[in-house]
Enzyme design. Sequence first.
Site, PDB file in Angstrom:
ATOM      1  N   LYS A  10       0.773  -1.148   0.029  1.00 16.72           N
ATOM      2  CA  LYS A  10      -0.066   0.093  -0.147  1.00 16.72           C
ATOM      3  C   LYS A  10       0.947   1.348  -0.105  1.00 16.72           C
ATOM      4  CE  LYS A  10      -4.063  -2.124  -0.041  1.00 16.72           C
ATOM      5  NZ  LYS A  10      -3.379  -3.518  -0.430  1.00 16.72           N
TER       6      LYS A  10
HETATM    7  C1  LIG Z   1      -9.825  -2.307  -1.832  1.00 13.04           C
HETATM    8  C2  LIG Z   1      -9.026  -3.375  -0.648  1.00 13.04           C
HETATM    9  N1  LIG Z   1      -9.819  -3.680   0.536  1.00 13.04           N
HETATM   10  C3  LIG Z   1      -9.159  -4.499   1.536  1.00 13.04           C
HETATM   11  C4  LIG Z   1      -7.863  -4.901   1.654  1.00 13.04           C
HETATM   12  C5  LIG Z   1      -7.482  -5.640   2.542  1.00 13.04           C
HETATM   13  O1  LIG Z   1      -6.187  -4.878   3.083  1.00 13.04           O
HETATM   14  P1  LIG Z   1      -5.328  -6.079   3.990  1.00 13.04           P
HETATM   15  O2  LIG Z   1      -4.269  -6.735   2.960  1.00 13.04           O
HETATM   16  O3  LIG Z   1      -4.410  -5.001   4.673  1.00 13.04           O
HETATM   17  O4  LIG Z   1      -6.077  -6.882   4.770  1.00 13.04           O
HETATM   18  C6  LIG Z   1      -7.143  -4.649   0.353  1.00 13.04           C
HETATM   19  C7  LIG Z   1      -5.884  -5.148   0.414  1.00 13.04           C
HETATM   20  O5  LIG Z   1      -5.233  -5.133  -0.837  1.00 13.04           O
HETATM   21  C8  LIG Z   1      -7.715  -3.689  -0.759  1.00 13.04           C
HETATM   22  O6  LIG Z   1      -7.062  -3.386  -1.736  1.00 13.04           O
END
Ligand SMILES: Cc1ncc(COP(=O)(O)O)c(C=O)c1O
Length: 397
Positions: free
Chosen positions: A186
Amino acid sequence: MPGYELWGDDERREVMEVLETGILMRYGFDGARRGRWKAKELEAELCRALGARHAHLVSSGTAALTTAMAALGVGAGDEVIMPTFTFVASFEGVLSVGATPVLVDVDDTLTLSPDAVRAAITPRTRAIMPVHMCGAMADLDALQAICREHNLLLVEDACQAIGASYHGKALGTIGAAGAYSFDFVKIITCGEGGAVVTNDEAVWRKCDGYTDHGHDHQGADRGADLHPFLGYNYRISELHAAVGLAQVRKLNTFLAMQRQTKRILKDALAAVPGVTFRRLPDPAGDNAAFLSFFLPEERLARTAADAMKQAGLGAMYWFDNNWHYIRRWDHLRQGAFLARLPAELARGLKAAADRSFPASDAIMGRAISTPISLAWSEAETRDRAAKLAAAVRSVLP
Ligand SMILES: Cc1ncc(COP(=O)(O)O)c(C=O)c1O
């Protein structure tokens, strides 16, 4: 989405401060931690950066979505409307609180189509979850109007959208709650981590307790905490928060770099006849993590993505991607769950799995995104821009 590309001394210094005390947990141990509260500091920085009243760190973006849902009281029997183009985690967040995800079409914003949202509302609809994919915004005016009209919660999945805004307000801070991810890829990373933001103190307090077994965190003695409700463990560690603290201080620098790089790529591609760009409801608010564009037909888009890869460029052809677009969520389509689900939820998931989405297919089949890196010099960006335009032009009739 590249915070890890600018990893360095700032991150190491923050982590070392935690290692010096050895207090890796965010709660308690007040004396031993010698005033070092990395999670608290990062929450304060996020509030400042985003203009939010409250931020609560958790272990992932997925945990942030789950926590936001729980804190807003979304659960069994509720339906949450979300887009077909997302990351499967948005779906998981809804599912994890026992609510039913209802997938609806996206439009040329690559986010929720307000018309599709309206058509999906039932007496059980409780929330609308726009997913601000690839760093840019859903049509929030239209979605907020629908929420007001039908008394629904707006819960923003801003996991990919830190630093982006809509008419001057940070994405993630506009609805009842918003979720961010700080996973490794991210814009700012903690390694793993996430945050819920909200302007409602009561919701924030629920997030704080829910993610730590229901602890009320009222006194200095963790063992004497009360537990006003049941919770889980979605805590972030001080080590992860320390990394994020160094990263969030560089957010504006990352954004400026991304925006400049994206401008160069977009200008080059705009000169290619037949290429159109993702519609941005507020172009000034794009965080510029990706450049997303359309070709006239699915066949051309798939070939162009291949030509881009051949030229050494990043090309996300989401239509064929098995994380981000419903068409290829084979585990959902096959009903591959590890354990039996409540009957009502199983019915909702079957309905989602069996549906087809021709309007989304017509958009996603023609869409390509190329990621923006912080590691490119201006000369490299210009070289890539020329290669991008040439690769796309090479497949057009
Ligand atoms: C749109 C979206 N929502 C939720 C997430 C979930 O994040 P995490 O990987 O930190 O659980 C991501 C991660 O790629 C995402 O791109």
